[in-house]
Motif scaffolding. Sequence first.
Motif, short mmCIF file in Angstrom:
data_model
loop_
_atom_site.label_atom_id
_atom_site.label_comp_id
_atom_site.label_asym_id
_atom_site.label_seq_id
_atom_site.Cartn_x
_atom_site.Cartn_y
_atom_site.Cartn_z
N SER A 31 0.84 -1.22 0.00
CA SER A 31 0.00 0.00 0.00
C SER A 31 0.86 1.25 0.00
O SER A 31 0.56 2.24 -0.70
CB SER A 31 -0.92 -0.01 1.22
OG SER A 31 -0.13 -0.02 2.41
N SER A 32 1.96 1.22 0.78
CA SER A 32 2.85 2.39 0.78
C SER A 32 3.49 2.58 -0.58
O SER A 32 3.61 3.71 -1.08
CB SER A 32 3.94 2.22 1.85
OG SER A 32 4.73 1.09 1.56
N ARG B 220 0.86 4.15 -2.78
CA ARG B 220 0.67 5.58 -2.52
C ARG B 220 1.80 6.42 -3.08
O ARG B 220 1.58 7.48 -3.69
CB ARG B 220 0.53 5.82 -1.01
CG ARG B 220 -0.84 5.42 -0.44
CD ARG B 220 -1.02 6.03 0.94
NE ARG B 220 -0.03 5.52 1.88
CZ ARG B 220 -0.21 4.45 2.62
NH1 ARG B 220 -1.34 3.76 2.52
NH2 ARG B 220 0.73 4.06 3.47
N SER B 221 3.02 5.95 -2.89
CA SER B 221 4.15 6.71 -3.44
C SER B 221 4.08 6.75 -4.95
O SER B 221 4.38 7.78 -5.58
CB SER B 221 5.47 6.07 -2.98
OG SER B 221 5.55 4.75 -3.49
N GLU C 215 1.30 6.71 -6.71
CA GLU C 215 0.23 7.64 -7.09
C GLU C 215 0.67 9.09 -6.91
O GLU C 215 0.37 9.95 -7.76
CB GLU C 215 -1.01 7.38 -6.21
CG GLU C 215 -1.70 6.07 -6.54
CD GLU C 215 -2.85 5.79 -5.62
OE1 GLU C 215 -3.04 6.58 -4.65
OE2 GLU C 215 -3.56 4.77 -5.83
N SER C 216 1.45 9.36 -5.86
CA SER C 216 1.93 10.74 -5.66
C SER C 216 2.88 11.13 -6.77
O SER C 216 2.84 12.28 -7.27
CB SER C 216 2.62 10.85 -4.28
OG SER C 216 3.75 9.98 -4.24
#
Length: 240
Positions: free
Chosen positions: A210-211, A214-215, A217-218
């Motif tokens: 998940s991390s 997220r990275s 997607e950022s």
Amino acid sequence: MPRSQAGQTVEPEACKLWIHCNSCCALFCDKKHTFFLLACHHVFCERCVKVSAGRTPSDAPIFECSTCRRSVRGRQLTNSMPNHFKQLFHPEPFTIGNDFVETFQRGNHRHFDKYKERKELEMDKLSKDIEVAKSVCQKRFLEAQMLRVERKKLMQRSRYIKAEVANRKAEMHRMAQAYRSRSLTSQSSSSAQCSVRGRPRGRGTATQSSSRRRSKESRESAKRQQITSFIHPPNHSFDL
């Protein structure tokens, strides 16, 4: 040879040894055959003379001499033969003063001596042939012995080669079995790894994923916010 009453062998008299068949040289002293004296003064045994009957039954038989090829009369050699025929076989012809008797016996002696010389030559030839055959047999025997030794060596060599071939076959069989066992072991380990990969992950792996998501997607949003046109600074109008 004649035998005495006691069964012992009796040597023939030397004065009779010259009486022989003029064809086959059989000896009269052996008493094996009947001998005949022909009118042509040739002596033959019953096997070597041909007899034909006379003109009448009372006539004496006619003999065909194989030496002079004549048909003559003849007499059997016995003690009852006429004296003038019997004198031809006298043991001491020099005592009777008859030259014809000596000539007759001397001729028979020469004939028998020639026969003995021929037999001696034949015996010498046979003895030489025997010696040659003996030497050849000895040579062949030595060759056979050498061949037997060589055969034993070859048999030992063949047994050694067969043992080597059997050992190599056994070694190849062991190697094939080891290769098959290794392949089975590798296949079992690979299947175990695949089963481990297919299992659900734990919490730690979920948070990490998940991390990472997220990275990612950022980073994608930052890329979308980037300016792709010229930058126009703000218009600050002023008078100079």
